[in-house]
Design a protein around this motif. Structure first.
Motif, PDB file in Angstrom:
ATOM      1  N   GLU A  49      32.197  46.603  13.511  1.00 21.92           N
ATOM      2  CA  GLU A  49      31.715  45.905  12.311  1.00 21.92           C
ATOM      3  C   GLU A  49      30.254  46.233  12.044  1.00 21.92           C
ATOM      4  O   GLU A  49      29.839  46.374  10.885  1.00 21.92           O
ATOM      5  CB  GLU A  49      31.934  44.394  12.430  1.00 21.92           C
ATOM      6  N   LEU A  50      29.448  46.371  13.078  1.00 21.42           N
ATOM      7  CA  LEU A  50      28.056  46.775  12.918  1.00 21.42           C
ATOM      8  C   LEU A  50      27.985  48.187  12.338  1.00 21.42           C
ATOM      9  O   LEU A  50      27.235  48.452  11.396  1.00 21.42           O
ATOM     10  CB  LEU A  50      27.334  46.718  14.270  1.00 21.42           C
ATOM     11  N   ILE A  51      28.784  49.088  12.861  1.00 19.60           N
ATOM     12  CA  ILE A  51      28.791  50.478  12.403  1.00 19.60           C
ATOM     13  C   ILE A  51      29.234  50.568  10.947  1.00 19.60           C
ATOM     14  O   ILE A  51      28.721  51.381  10.181  1.00 19.60           O
ATOM     15  CB  ILE A  51      29.694  51.329  13.321  1.00 19.60           C
TER      16      ILE A  51
ATOM     17  N   ASP B  80      17.901  41.895  18.509  1.00 14.49           N
ATOM     18  CA  ASP B  80      18.959  40.986  18.104  1.00 14.49           C
ATOM     19  C   ASP B  80      20.220  41.232  18.920  1.00 14.49           C
ATOM     20  O   ASP B  80      20.588  42.367  19.189  1.00 14.49           O
ATOM     21  CB  ASP B  80      19.316  41.175  16.625  1.00 14.49           C
ATOM     22  N   ASP B  81      20.865  40.167  19.309  1.00 15.08           N
ATOM     23  CA  ASP B  81      22.171  40.259  19.956  1.00 15.08           C
ATOM     24  C   ASP B  81      23.240  40.212  18.877  1.00 15.08           C
ATOM     25  O   ASP B  81      23.042  39.620  17.818  1.00 15.08           O
ATOM     26  CB  ASP B  81      22.412  39.065  20.887  1.00 15.08           C
ATOM     27  N   LEU B  82      24.370  40.839  19.159  1.00 15.24           N
ATOM     28  CA  LEU B  82      25.571  40.606  18.369  1.00 15.24           C
ATOM     29  C   LEU B  82      26.307  39.486  19.083  1.00 15.24           C
ATOM     30  O   LEU B  82      26.391  39.502  20.315  1.00 15.24           O
ATOM     31  CB  LEU B  82      26.468  41.840  18.337  1.00 15.24           C
ATOM     32  N   ARG B  83      26.831  38.554  18.366  1.00 18.09           N
ATOM     33  CA  ARG B  83      27.550  37.438  18.983  1.00 18.09           C
ATOM     34  C   ARG B  83      29.005  37.471  18.562  1.00 18.09           C
ATOM     35  O   ARG B  83      29.331  37.738  17.415  1.00 18.09           O
ATOM     36  CB  ARG B  83      26.939  36.117  18.551  1.00 18.09           C
ATOM     37  N   THR B  84      29.857  37.180  19.505  1.00 14.56           N
ATOM     38  CA  THR B  84      31.273  36.977  19.255  1.00 14.56           C
ATOM     39  C   THR B  84      31.594  35.605  19.813  1.00 14.56           C
ATOM     40  O   THR B  84      30.734  34.974  20.432  1.00 14.56           O
ATOM     41  CB  THR B  84      32.132  38.061  19.944  1.00 14.56           C
TER      42      THR B  84
ATOM     43  N   SER C 266      20.144  49.911  17.580  1.00 13.69           N
ATOM     44  CA  SER C 266      20.990  48.707  17.553  1.00 13.69           C
ATOM     45  C   SER C 266      22.454  49.014  17.880  1.00 13.69           C
ATOM     46  O   SER C 266      23.233  48.100  18.101  1.00 13.69           O
ATOM     47  CB  SER C 266      20.898  48.030  16.192  1.00 13.69           C
ATOM     48  N   TRP C 267      22.850  50.281  17.916  1.00  7.66           N
ATOM     49  CA  TRP C 267      24.235  50.628  18.208  1.00  7.66           C
ATOM     50  C   TRP C 267      24.549  50.552  19.693  1.00  7.66           C
ATOM     51  O   TRP C 267      25.708  50.426  20.070  1.00  7.66           O
ATOM     52  CB  TRP C 267      24.539  52.042  17.739  1.00  7.66           C
ATOM     53  N   HIS C 268      23.562  50.679  20.539  1.00  9.04           N
ATOM     54  CA  HIS C 268      23.771  50.746  21.987  1.00  9.04           C
ATOM     55  C   HIS C 268      23.660  49.339  22.573  1.00  9.04           C
ATOM     56  O   HIS C 268      22.643  48.684  22.425  1.00  9.04           O
ATOM     57  CB  HIS C 268      22.750  51.676  22.618  1.00  9.04           C
ATOM     58  N   ARG C 269      24.693  48.895  23.254  1.00 15.20           N
ATOM     59  CA  ARG C 269      24.775  47.501  23.699  1.00 15.20           C
ATOM     60  C   ARG C 269      25.219  47.369  25.137  1.00 15.20           C
ATOM     61  O   ARG C 269      26.025  48.155  25.633  1.00 15.20           O
ATOM     62  CB  ARG C 269      25.816  46.734  22.852  1.00 15.20           C
TER      63      ARG C 269
END
Length: 177
Positions: free
Chosen positions: A128-130, A7-11, A71-74
């Motif tokens: 926010e994910l953390i 999953d991507d995080l989107r902004t 999922s923390w590493h982007r």
């Protein structure tokens, strides 16, 4: 696991792609497969100047020991107007073994994309994910005192100066969640 590893995080302006061990290994070996693995263009000036090569080894070790943090590493990818995306930087975090309620965040944006708020946007999305992990009570970040842009990103994210850093010449900032 906080998010599925794919999953991507989107902004509003970014997609933060969850990297995998295969992506890190590709980057480390410079095998020219990173763009295909990430699904975006990798610019010639990659990696960022302030990117420290030992970070790749640190992240690979983190994957082995704490797979739930994948999922923390982007990587940060910017969507261009034509619908394609290009790699413009990175943002990531890792749990600190020495302090189980704390993690460390890092980020870097390539020079053509600096001073546009993109590092702040990426860092805020990652924070926010953390926050979704109830175990984590604080986030730290290290930088060099002369990297005023990096300090400004931390301040915009709510971090406060917290003293001398762990590596030579670095300073530390902290955010309590």
């Amino acid at each position: 696991m906080l998010l599925d590893q794919h999953d991507d995080l989107r902004t509003p302006r970014l997609a933060l792609i969850a990297i995998t061990p295969a992506m890190l290994a590709s980057e480390k070996s410079a095998d020219q497969k990173l763009g295909a693995l990430i699904g975006c263009a990798v610019p010639l000036n990659w990696p960022p100047v302030d990117w420290e090569p030992h970070v790749l080894d640190t992240l690979l070790k983190q994957y082995e020991r704490y797979p739930e943090q994948i999922s923390w590493h982007r990587y940060v990818a910017l969507f261009n107007q034509d619908g394609t995306r290009s790699l413009i930087g990175m943002a990531g975090a890792f749990w600190r073994e020495t302090s189980p309620t704390e993690c460390e965040i890092g980020y870097s944006i390539l020079p053509p994309h600096e001073r546009k708020g993109l590092a702040t946007e990426a860092a805020q999305a990652l924070i926010e994910l953390i926050r979704r992990n109830p175990q984590i009570k604080g986030v730290i970040a290290h930088t060099f005192p002369e990297l005023t842009g990096s300090i400004r990103v931390m301040e915009k994210c709510g971090f406060v100066f917290d003293g001398k850093g762990e590596e030579e010449r670095t300073i530390r900032y902290r955010l309590w969640l």
